[in-house]
Motif scaffolding. Structure first.
Motif, short mmCIF file in Angstrom:
data_model
loop_
_atom_site.label_atom_id
_atom_site.label_comp_id
_atom_site.label_asym_id
_atom_site.label_seq_id
_atom_site.Cartn_x
_atom_site.Cartn_y
_atom_site.Cartn_z
N SER A 175 36.47 53.70 15.48
CA SER A 175 35.79 53.33 14.24
C SER A 175 34.82 52.16 14.43
CB SER A 175 36.81 53.00 13.15
OG SER A 175 37.69 52.00 13.60
N SER A 226 28.24 57.98 9.41
CA SER A 226 28.85 59.25 9.03
C SER A 226 27.77 60.29 8.72
CB SER A 226 29.75 59.07 7.81
OG SER A 226 30.79 58.17 8.11
N HIS A 237 35.51 59.29 10.62
CA HIS A 237 34.59 59.15 9.49
C HIS A 237 35.33 59.56 8.21
CE1 HIS A 237 31.01 58.27 11.79
NE2 HIS A 237 31.19 59.32 12.54
N PRO A 238 36.22 58.70 7.68
CA PRO A 238 37.00 59.09 6.50
C PRO A 238 36.17 59.22 5.24
CG PRO A 238 37.41 56.79 7.07
CD PRO A 238 36.55 57.37 8.17
N ASP A 239 34.91 58.75 5.25
CA ASP A 239 34.08 58.82 4.05
C ASP A 239 33.34 60.15 3.92
OD1 ASP A 239 32.58 57.90 6.33
OD2 ASP A 239 30.92 57.54 4.98
N CYS A 276 32.90 63.89 2.99
CA CYS A 276 33.48 64.90 2.11
C CYS A 276 33.09 66.26 2.70
CB CYS A 276 32.93 64.76 0.69
SG CYS A 276 33.51 66.07 -0.41
N VAL A 331 42.89 63.92 4.82
CA VAL A 331 41.47 63.89 5.18
C VAL A 331 41.26 64.71 6.45
CG1 VAL A 331 39.54 62.36 5.80
CG2 VAL A 331 41.27 61.57 4.19
N ALA A 344 28.32 62.11 3.01
CA ALA A 344 28.97 60.94 3.58
C ALA A 344 28.42 59.68 2.93
CB ALA A 344 28.75 60.89 5.08
N GLY A 345 29.24 58.64 2.88
CA GLY A 345 28.83 57.40 2.25
C GLY A 345 28.18 56.41 3.19
N HIS A 346 28.48 56.48 4.47
CA HIS A 346 27.95 55.51 5.42
C HIS A 346 26.91 56.14 6.35
CE1 HIS A 346 31.90 53.76 4.34
NE2 HIS A 346 31.19 52.65 4.33
#
Length: 193
Positions: free
Chosen positions: A31, A77, A62-64, A66, A101, A72-74
């Motif tokens: 990460s 990602s 990359h947990p953000d 979907c 996830v 992705a939020g970042h």
């Protein structure tokens, strides 16, 4: 940073003459990985795509992301999603594997190359699920009479340039929607050749 700075292992499965090789890759992205190491990993994936077939197992942390909406939020990602989408890689695992996830992925560049995917529970005290699957070599041997384009080898700059040379105002002047579509389609197919 050099090529050894990425946490990845690549194996080439040699096939009989004329049937092509399969590359199997296992990649881990910490990460806190630096941008340069991340780009090296994406270059390695791109190089592996030159093989006949690719199966890629990745833990990209990359947990953000979907996976349902492919968003992705970042920034990192989103770059990962661009790599997957831009190389036409298919996700084989459908459901969440770790804390609800989808972090661990099995990707392939060919429909039907990976089959019999099973989640086998955790190994020891790991919070990751074990994944068992088969590489279905026979799926690659099926020959289709339908011609398809290999977008990975396309020169999109040249394609854009060829279509940009067309005087569209004059080419479509006075034409209806159907006729304009046929003119556009003709130029598009000519540039494609």
């Amino acid at each position: 940073m050099d090529e050894e700075s990425t946490e990845s292992l690549w194996v080439r499965i040699k096939e009989r003459a004329g049937t092509g090789d399969t590359i199997v890759g296992v990649c881990y992205r910490p990460s806190d990985q630096e941008d340069r190491a991340e780009e090296t990993l994406y270059r390695q994936i791109g190089a592996a795509l030159h093989s006949q077939a690719l199966v890629l197992m990745v833990d990209f942390n990359h947990p953000d992301i979907c996976s349902r909406d492919n968003t992705a939020g970042h920034k990192k990602s989103r770059r990962f999603l661009e790599c997957i989408d831009g190389n036409f890689l298919l996700q084989v695992i459908e459901g969440p594997m770790r804390r609800g996830v989808v972090l661990d992925l099995v990707l392939s560049d060919k429909e039907g190359l990976v089959g019999n995917v099973k989640l086998k529970g955790s190994l020891g005290c790991s919070d990751h699920e074990m994944v068992e699957f088969k590489v279905l070599r026979a799926a690659r041997r099926a020959h289709s009479k339908v011609t398809t384009l290999d977008f990975r080898r396309a020169d999109f700059g040249l394609f854009r340039d060829l279509l940009g040379r067309v005087p569209w105002d004059k080419a479509l002047e006075g034409r209806g929607a159907q006729e304009s579509w046929l003119v556009f389609k003709g130029h598009l197919l000519q540039a494609q050749k």
